[in-house]
Scaffold this motif. Structure first.
Motif, PDB file in Angstrom:
ATOM      1  N   TYR A 500       0.837  -1.202   0.000  1.00  9.56           N
ATOM      2  CA  TYR A 500       0.000   0.000   0.000  1.00  9.56           C
ATOM      3  C   TYR A 500       0.876   1.257   0.000  1.00  9.56           C
ATOM      4  N   GLU A 501       0.313   2.301  -0.568  1.00  7.16           N
ATOM      5  CA  GLU A 501       0.924   3.627  -0.509  1.00  7.16           C
ATOM      6  C   GLU A 501       0.173   4.445   0.539  1.00  7.16           C
ATOM      7  N   VAL A 502       0.897   5.161   1.385  1.00  2.00           N
ATOM      8  CA  VAL A 502       0.266   5.951   2.428  1.00  2.00           C
ATOM      9  C   VAL A 502       1.011   7.279   2.571  1.00  2.00           C
ATOM     10  N   THR A 503       0.252   8.340   2.812  1.00  2.00           N
ATOM     11  CA  THR A 503       0.852   9.654   3.023  1.00  2.00           C
ATOM     12  C   THR A 503       0.705  10.024   4.490  1.00  2.00           C
ATOM     13  N   ILE A 504       1.831  10.236   5.150  1.00  2.00           N
ATOM     14  CA  ILE A 504       1.852  10.602   6.572  1.00  2.00           C
ATOM     15  C   ILE A 504       2.722  11.836   6.734  1.00  2.00           C
TER      16      ILE A 504
END
Length: 534
Positions: A500-504
């Motif tokens: 998965y790609e996640v922006t934090i």
């Protein structure tokens, strides 16, 4: 008593005067509503207890056996309602009251009848078999009564332990505690008085306060299956992990480190060869497919079977696996939110200070309207645990293993926790121990990275632009420090091995989902690892 029962056998004091008459009356209850049937059966037990023509205790035992056999399906049906998710509180309380009244009356009457037969067996050896069969039936029903309480996280009544110990003691004195008997004529399997006592003892020592109702039920079925391998040591032998005082009304417990004195009456017991069988079963379940999991029954989900086996394996070891931190008194209140979806929403709102973000999601993924939190009273705390008291009016919703969103009084943050254990007392609130998973959970949107072969469904660019099939997740640990990286997802979103790609915090990262750590009713806690961009 139902109209049908009074019509078939109208004598109000002795509705079943002999086994043949009893069998005819009881046959008419097979298709009754379970609660109605248990009400009738309770009336029959009371009639049999008060008197049998001629005072023949063997006849009383035969009739009680028929009543017990006729009630088993109805007891199972009502118990299933407590294993399932909570429903209308009034109906639930009514069902439990009927079930408790019937099983308590039956257990008491069976045990009293068995003790009479066992006392006579000393001078009349021909009564040994009838006494042993009656005692086995009494202890089997006593275990059912214990289960009735444990499914609601209630303390098993002390009187029940006192009676169970006394029945087994009488069987030992009569020399028939290990005599193989059938509880009912139609049964193919045999049991003994000692085996039935051990099944009851092992259920209590399996830390049921730390299991879900489904797992308690599954554990009881496993104990029924393995009960022939359990061991009870003679007085003076202390080489087993659990013990009980047969002269008391105290429940069994894990044995202390120091052995008892030479004159002690304490009896030691344990899983015996059942532990090895459980060990083999755990390895089998770890590699079996869902279709092959038929250890208990088709109505027990595979994840419940696996969890119950794992829990029993831990609980029956030589050393206790549970070492809760020391709690100190604390005060205040908690605002508690139930359910994975609701918790994700709340954390997301708290973290964004109420700001919302537009995202295109599938129709079935739309979150429900935020639910009002419940107020629980803080009583103590220690380590990563919170001890709280839940009002009786709210206690029906709390179940061991439930996921919770917790906000402390005066704080503008939401922690993620799980109910570690529960304990209740009749007429009072529920004491809940909450294990805090994370004080800084992060509610995020995961975008599945398109795998090879999926590009013909949607392009990588389109998936990125429209947030296609985004997955809501809660990161409870990012892997920093000593904790391994883990996160929570809904059951429907779980997919092992997916990247998965996640922006934090404005930075884009990629993670790969690993094995399941825990599976709940509506969520999965899984390990993950950070990876380079695919």
């Amino acid at each position: 008593m139902s109209e049908q029962a009074t019509k078939d056998h109208g004598h109000p004091d002795h509705p079943m005067g002999d086994p043949a008459a009893a069998a005819r009356v009881l046959a008419g209850l097979r298709d009754f509503d379970p609660v109605t049937a248990l009400d009738d059966l309770g009336t029959y037990v009371d009639a049999v207890k008060k008197g049998i023509p001629g005072g023949d205790e063997q006849v009383r035992g035969e009739i009680l056996s028929l009543i017990q056999e006729a009630g088993e399906a109805h007891v199972s049906a009502v118990l299933a309602r407590f294993v399932a998710h909570p429903r209308d509180r009034a109906a639930r309380e009514s069902d439990w009251s009927t079930l408790n009244d019937y099983v308590r009356e039956l257990a008491g009457t069976l045990c009293a009848s068995a003790r009479i037969l066992l006392s006579k067996a000393a001078s009349t050896p021909s009564l040994q078999h009838a006494g042993a069969a009656g005692a086995a039936r009494g202890l089997h029903t006593a275990r059912t009564l214990a289960k009735v309480y444990l499914l609601r996280y209630l303390t098993v009544p002390p009187k029940l332990w006192q009676v169970a110990y006394a029945v087994h003691g009488d069987a030992e004195k009569a020399g028939c505690a290990t005599t193989a008997v059938r509880m009912h004529a139609a049964q193919k399997t045999t049991t003994t008085v000692t085996q039935e006592l051990l099944r009851m003892l092992m259920l209590q020592t399996s830390s049921p306060e730390m299991m879900t109702p489904e797992q308690i039920d599954a554990a009881d079925r496993l104990i029924e299956h393995l009960g022939g391998d359990f061991t009870l040591r003679p007085p003076g032998v202390s080489d087993n992990p659990f013990c009980f005082d047969p002269a008391s009304d105290h429940p069994p417990h894990r044995a202390p480190g120091q052995p008892p004195g030479p004159d002690s009456a304490i009896r030691y017991f344990g899983p015996g060869a059942g532990y090895d069988a459980l060990d083999r079963l755990q390895h089998q379940l770890a590699t079996a497919s869902a279709a092959d999991m038929k250890v208990l029954a088709r109505d027990v989900p595979p994840n419940v079977q696996i969890a119950a086996v794992r829990h029993l394996h831990e609980s029956w070891g030589r050393e206790s696996p549970h070492a809760p931190p020391v709690h100190k008194p604390a005060t205040g209140t908690l605002q508690v939110i139930h359910g994975y979806g609701q918790i994700w929403q709340h954390i997301s709102q708290v973290r964004s200070s109420g700001a919302t973000e537009l995202a295109l999601v599938e129709e079935g993924d739309r979150a429900a309207a935020p639910a009002a939190p419940e107020t629980w009273a803080l009583r103590d705390a220690g380590g990563n645990e919170l001890g709280v008291e839940v009002a009786q009016s709210l206690s029906g919703r709390a179940r061991c293993g439930d996921l919770l969103g917790v906000t402390l009084q005066g704080k503008n943050e939401c922690w993620v926790g799980m109910i570690r254990s529960l304990h209740a007392e009749p007429g009072r609130g529920l004491h809940v121990n909450i294990s805090v998973m994370s004080q800084q959970p992060q509610a995020v949107q995961l975008r599945p990275v398109i795998k090879k072969g999926e590009a013909n469904v949607v392009s990588e660019a389109a998936a990125r632009q429209f947030d296609f099939k985004s997955v809501k997740a809660i990161i409870v640990s990012d892997g920093a420090g000593t904790q391994k990286a883990s996160y929570l997802l809904s059951l429907a979103s779980w997919e092992e091995g997916r990247v998965y790609e996640v922006t934090i915090g404005g930075a884009t990262r990629f993670l790969r989902s690993l094995h399941v750590v825990r599976r709940g009713d509506d969520f999965v806690r899984a390990a993950f690892e950070w990876v380079q961009q695919p």
